[in-house]
Design a protein around this motif. Structure first.
Motif, short mmCIF file in Angstrom:
data_model
loop_
_atom_site.label_atom_id
_atom_site.label_comp_id
_atom_site.label_asym_id
_atom_site.label_seq_id
_atom_site.Cartn_x
_atom_site.Cartn_y
_atom_site.Cartn_z
N ASP A 52 -13.86 6.53 -2.51
CA ASP A 52 -13.01 6.44 -1.32
C ASP A 52 -12.29 7.76 -1.03
O ASP A 52 -12.16 8.16 0.13
CB ASP A 52 -12.00 5.31 -1.56
CG ASP A 52 -11.08 5.09 -0.37
OD1 ASP A 52 -11.57 5.16 0.76
OD2 ASP A 52 -9.88 4.85 -0.59
N ASP A 53 -11.81 8.43 -2.07
CA ASP A 53 -11.03 9.66 -1.85
C ASP A 53 -11.90 10.78 -1.29
O ASP A 53 -11.45 11.58 -0.48
CB ASP A 53 -10.35 10.10 -3.15
CG ASP A 53 -9.41 9.02 -3.63
OD1 ASP A 53 -8.42 8.77 -2.94
OD2 ASP A 53 -9.71 8.38 -4.65
N ASN A 97 -0.20 11.66 -0.06
CA ASN A 97 0.59 10.45 -0.32
C ASN A 97 1.25 10.54 -1.68
O ASN A 97 0.77 11.29 -2.53
CB ASN A 97 -0.34 9.23 -0.31
CG ASN A 97 -1.01 9.04 1.03
OD1 ASN A 97 -0.36 9.12 2.06
ND2 ASN A 97 -2.32 8.81 1.02
N LEU A 136 -2.49 8.68 -6.19
CA LEU A 136 -1.93 9.33 -4.98
C LEU A 136 -1.65 10.78 -5.34
O LEU A 136 -2.44 11.43 -6.00
CB LEU A 136 -0.69 8.57 -4.48
CG LEU A 136 -0.87 7.06 -4.24
CD1 LEU A 136 0.43 6.39 -3.80
CD2 LEU A 136 -1.96 6.77 -3.20
N LYS A 165 -5.36 -1.62 -2.73
CA LYS A 165 -6.55 -1.39 -1.90
C LYS A 165 -7.25 -2.71 -1.61
O LYS A 165 -7.73 -2.95 -0.52
CB LYS A 165 -7.51 -0.43 -2.61
CG LYS A 165 -7.01 1.00 -2.73
CD LYS A 165 -7.43 1.86 -1.55
CE LYS A 165 -6.80 3.25 -1.62
NZ LYS A 165 -7.05 4.08 -0.45
N GLU A 174 -11.67 4.96 -7.08
CA GLU A 174 -10.42 5.31 -6.42
C GLU A 174 -9.52 6.11 -7.36
O GLU A 174 -9.33 5.72 -8.52
CB GLU A 174 -9.70 4.00 -6.02
CG GLU A 174 -8.54 4.19 -5.09
CD GLU A 174 -8.96 4.65 -3.70
OE1 GLU A 174 -9.87 4.06 -3.10
OE2 GLU A 174 -8.35 5.64 -3.21
N ASP A 175 -9.00 7.19 -6.87
CA ASP A 175 -7.99 7.99 -7.55
C ASP A 175 -8.41 8.45 -8.95
O ASP A 175 -7.66 8.33 -9.93
CB ASP A 175 -6.65 7.24 -7.57
CG ASP A 175 -6.03 7.21 -6.16
OD1 ASP A 175 -6.72 7.62 -5.20
OD2 ASP A 175 -4.87 6.80 -6.02
N ASN A 215 -5.23 7.79 7.27
CA ASN A 215 -5.38 7.23 5.93
C ASN A 215 -6.75 6.55 5.83
O ASN A 215 -7.19 5.92 6.80
CB ASN A 215 -4.27 6.20 5.68
CG ASN A 215 -4.22 5.78 4.24
OD1 ASN A 215 -5.13 5.13 3.74
ND2 ASN A 215 -3.17 6.17 3.55
N ASN A 216 -7.36 6.68 4.66
CA ASN A 216 -8.70 6.09 4.52
C ASN A 216 -8.72 4.57 4.69
O ASN A 216 -9.79 3.97 4.78
CB ASN A 216 -9.37 6.53 3.21
CG ASN A 216 -8.47 6.36 2.01
OD1 ASN A 216 -7.63 5.47 1.97
ND2 ASN A 216 -8.64 7.22 1.01
N TYR A 222 0.89 -1.17 0.00
CA TYR A 222 0.00 0.00 0.00
C TYR A 222 0.93 1.22 0.00
O TYR A 222 2.09 1.12 -0.40
CB TYR A 222 -0.91 -0.14 1.24
CG TYR A 222 -2.06 0.82 1.31
CD1 TYR A 222 -3.03 0.89 0.31
CD2 TYR A 222 -2.19 1.67 2.42
CE1 TYR A 222 -4.09 1.77 0.41
CE2 TYR A 222 -3.26 2.55 2.52
CZ TYR A 222 -4.20 2.61 1.51
OH TYR A 222 -5.24 3.49 1.59
C1 LIG Z 1 -4.96 6.98 0.42
C2 LIG Z 1 -5.57 7.37 -0.83
O1 LIG Z 1 -6.64 6.93 -1.18
C3 LIG Z 1 -4.89 8.32 -1.67
O2 LIG Z 1 -3.84 8.84 -1.30
O3 LIG Z 1 -5.41 8.59 -2.76
#
Ligand SMILES: CC(=O)C(=O)O
Ligand SMILES: NC(=O)C1=CN([C@@H]2O[C@H](COP(=O)(O)OP(=O)(O)OC[C@H]3O[C@@H](n4cnc5c(N)ncnc54)[C@H](O)[C@@H]3O)[C@@H](O)[C@H]2O)C=CC1
Ligand SMILES: [Mg+2]
Length: 603
Positions: free
Chosen positions: A294-295, A445, A184, A200, A271-272, A490-491, A129
């Protein structure tokens, strides 16, 4: 078929004994080398003689049978030798070497892989991760050996409904989907972003006990705007600029329809995604499909739990949250998600409307403080734009240092993706904070993108601060036996529980109420004594326990909203009748745990 087994606290990394589910015998339709090459069934040298005989494995393995424990010990020994042999080499070389050895095990023997991951989560999470997963994505084309997950590209338009049936598992519970557009804090990495859904989902297996046969990492490759990648001859994705507008949305629509046609009970975690698509897709799908971002939503809950923790750390009642001044640096999907959740919380606590409770929040982006004077302000940031008459002495676009000096915030929270932006001057200015225990959250991150390091935060802002970062840092030795505690905001503390709780509730959508329940559960997890010492989040060693609690809170919220349709042979009525303790037990019982299960029935 499932059996219950009891494991000791140490084998699960838990503070107490609890029961979890391990699979009973499974029937394998493969034979011989096909089994050895299937990481789900493979036991390497661990196949007992009866299985070797009956599955056509005799002669394909050295004769001695090695126990799971011996295999485990052997792997850990190799891992420790690797650590020893790479001492003194650059961090990136060591981290990638560690990722490779874990990835090889993942490719070969999933049971052993997930067992070592669960038992050593504190050491291995930074490899599978953040931060190492970022490095892996950056180097993905060179590291690629075997595919993992599914790839849907712009060229697959019209084909997705049939492609989805190419995935070999009958049932999929959890999908993590990215388009690689904001990996990230590393920007657009195109198809190389697949590392994030993989990482994830590994956390889903480790923390939430989602069965690894039922997870699916997905890359939606709609092109990339990263010129370097487009020019890289080894780049594995589509060599075209990103699709935009309706063309883009039609690809995501088609994917979502295909997924929910084949697996109507699946959950999709976005995600992202770059901000515009993160918000747009969330609005587009959240009432139609079982999905969350999630973000935006996971991060908001984790940050809110931390913000409430900082109030407790000051020795103040939670109700004092309504008076905390919070500067958020980064007006993207994560920063705006946090602000929205914080405003909702203040509004609930104070009984005032959301519009009336925004004074205490300050939002900064790459162009400085966001005020109503700003031209072309993003609609999502608009509600947080300051009226200049409310911020005397500040101007549109005021820089971070000016804002911190003027506002003297209780909390400085970074979700900007810009490494080092909380520089010495900014951190020193936090010494003048109106809080007796100022909080610094450097949440971006991976590590090199963190707004500051833990060492700098304690050095310049003072030893009295509360500190949290998105990627892990070591605690800081402050001398005289004192320790500056580093929290990981952190999520990962929420998304596994959100997914698991939703899954076992059988809810078809994920509501604000379910997300709020998750955040409140995390916020109340720590004792006053821990919070006073600056410890806002549990140790990652207890991630399965916190995930069970969060999952149960999400499930109870789904029940309260009449959304829980049940899961497996547990119906909605039974869910409604469960006590709080029984929901935790039920969630825990649904967690998969890696042990070798018999592949043939006993005679
Ligand atoms: C932890 C996370 O989901 C990010 O940094 O995008
Ligand atoms: N710790 C955690 O659990 C999470 C951390 N993150 C991290 O948050 C960061 C941002 O993510 P998103 O919001 O999705 O990205 P985004 O790209 O949507 O937003 C970034 C924001 O930062 C602003 N920004 C850029 N340069 C700046 C500067 N010099 N000063 C002030 N603001 C600046 C941009 O204007 C933009 O508003 C990433 O590094 C990501 O890894 C994201 C989600 C969860
Ligand atoms: Mg993310």
């Amino acid at each position: 078929m499932w059996r219950l087994a009891r494991f000791t606290a140490s084998s699960l990394g838990l503070s107490r004994r609890f029961s979890t589910a391990i699979p009973g015998p499974c029937i394998v339709h493969k034979r011989g080398a096909d089994i050895l090459h299937d990481p789900w069934f493979n036991k390497d040298t661990g196949f007992p003689l009866t299985e070797r005989d009956r599955l056509g494995l005799r002669g394909l393995l050295p004769p001695r049978v090695i126990s799971f424990e011996q295999q485990y010990a052997r792997f850990m020994e190799s891992y420790r030798s690797l650590e020893k042999n790479t001492q003194g080499q650059p961090d990136s070389v060591v981290s990638l070497a560690k990722w490779r050895i874990l990835n090889r095990l993942h490719d070969r023997n999933e049971t052993l892989y997930y067992r070592v991951l669960i038992d050593n989560i504190k050491n291995f999470a930074p490899i599978i991760y953040t931060p190492t997963v970022g490095l892996v994505c950056q180097n993905y084309s060179g590291l690629f050996r075997r595919p993992r997950g599914m790839y849907f590209s712009a060229k697959d338009k019209g084909e997705m409904m049939s492609m989805i049936y190419n995935w070999p598992s009958e049932q999929v519970d959890m999908i993590v989907l990215t388009d690689g557009s904001r990996i990230l804090g590393l920007g657009d990495l195109g198809v190389q972003g697949i590392g994030i859904p993989i990482g994830k989902l590994d956390m889903y297996v480790a923390a939430a006990g989602i069965n690894p046969q039922r997870i699916l990492p997905v890359m939606l490759d709609v092109g990339t705007n990263n010129q370097k990648l487009l020019e890289d001859r080894l780049y594995l994705g589509l060599r075209q600029p990103r699709l935009e507008g309706e063309e883009y949305l039609s690809i995501v629509d088609e994917f979502m329809e295909a997924v929910f046609t084949r697996w109507p009970k699946a959950i999709v975690q976005f995600e992202d995604f770059q901000m515009k698509w993160a918000f747009e897709t969330l609005q587009r799908y959240r009432k139609k499909f079982c999905m969350f971002n999630d973000d935006i939503q996971g991060t908001a809950g984790v940050a809110l739990a931390g913000l409430l923790g900082t109030v407790r750390a000051q020795g103040r009642p939670l109700s004092d949250f309504v008076h905390q001044k919070i500067v958020v640096v980064g007006a993207g999907s994560a920063g705006l998600g946090v602000l929205n959740a914080a405003v909702q919380a203040v509004s609930r606590m104070s009984g005032n409307s959301e519009a009336a409770v925004k004074n205490q929040f300050f939002l900064i982006d790459k162009d400085g403080l966001i005020t109503k004077e700003r031209k072309n302000i993003d609609p999502a940031a608009m509600p947080f734009a300051k009226d200049l008459k409310d911020v005397e002495g500040l101007r549109e676009g005021a820089n971070l240092l000016e804002v911190v000096k003027k506002v003297k915030p209780h909390v400085l929270l970074g979700l900007s993706g810009v490494g080092g932006i909380f520089n010495e001057e900014v951190l020193r200015a936090m010494r003048e904070s109106d809080s007796p225990k100022p909080a610094i959250f450097a949440m971006s991150n991976p590590t090199m993108n963190a707004e500051c390091t833990a060492a700098d935060a304690f050095k310049y802002a003072g030893e009295n601060i509360v500190f949290a970062s998105g990627s892990p840092f070591q605690n800081i030795d402050l001398g005289n036996g004192k320790v500056g505690h580093v929290n990981q905001a952190n999520n990962m503390y929420l998304f596994p529980g959100i997914g698991l709780g939703t899954l076992v509730s059988g809810a078809r959508i994920i509501t604000d109420g379910m997300l709020q329940a998750a955040a409140e559960c995390l916020a109340s997890y720590m004792t006053d004594e821990e919070v006073q010492r600056g410890i806002l989040y549990p140790s990652i060693d207890s991630i399965r326990h916190i995930t069970a609690e969060v999952g149960a809170a999400v499930l109870r919220a789904a029940v309260a909203e009449n959304l829980a349709e049940g899961h497996g042979d547990v119906g909605p009525k039974e869910l409604r009748n469960m006590s709080k303790e029984e929901t935790v037990h039920y969630v825990t019982r649904n967690m998969w745990f890696p042990v070798y299960s018999p592949l043939v029935h006993e005679k």
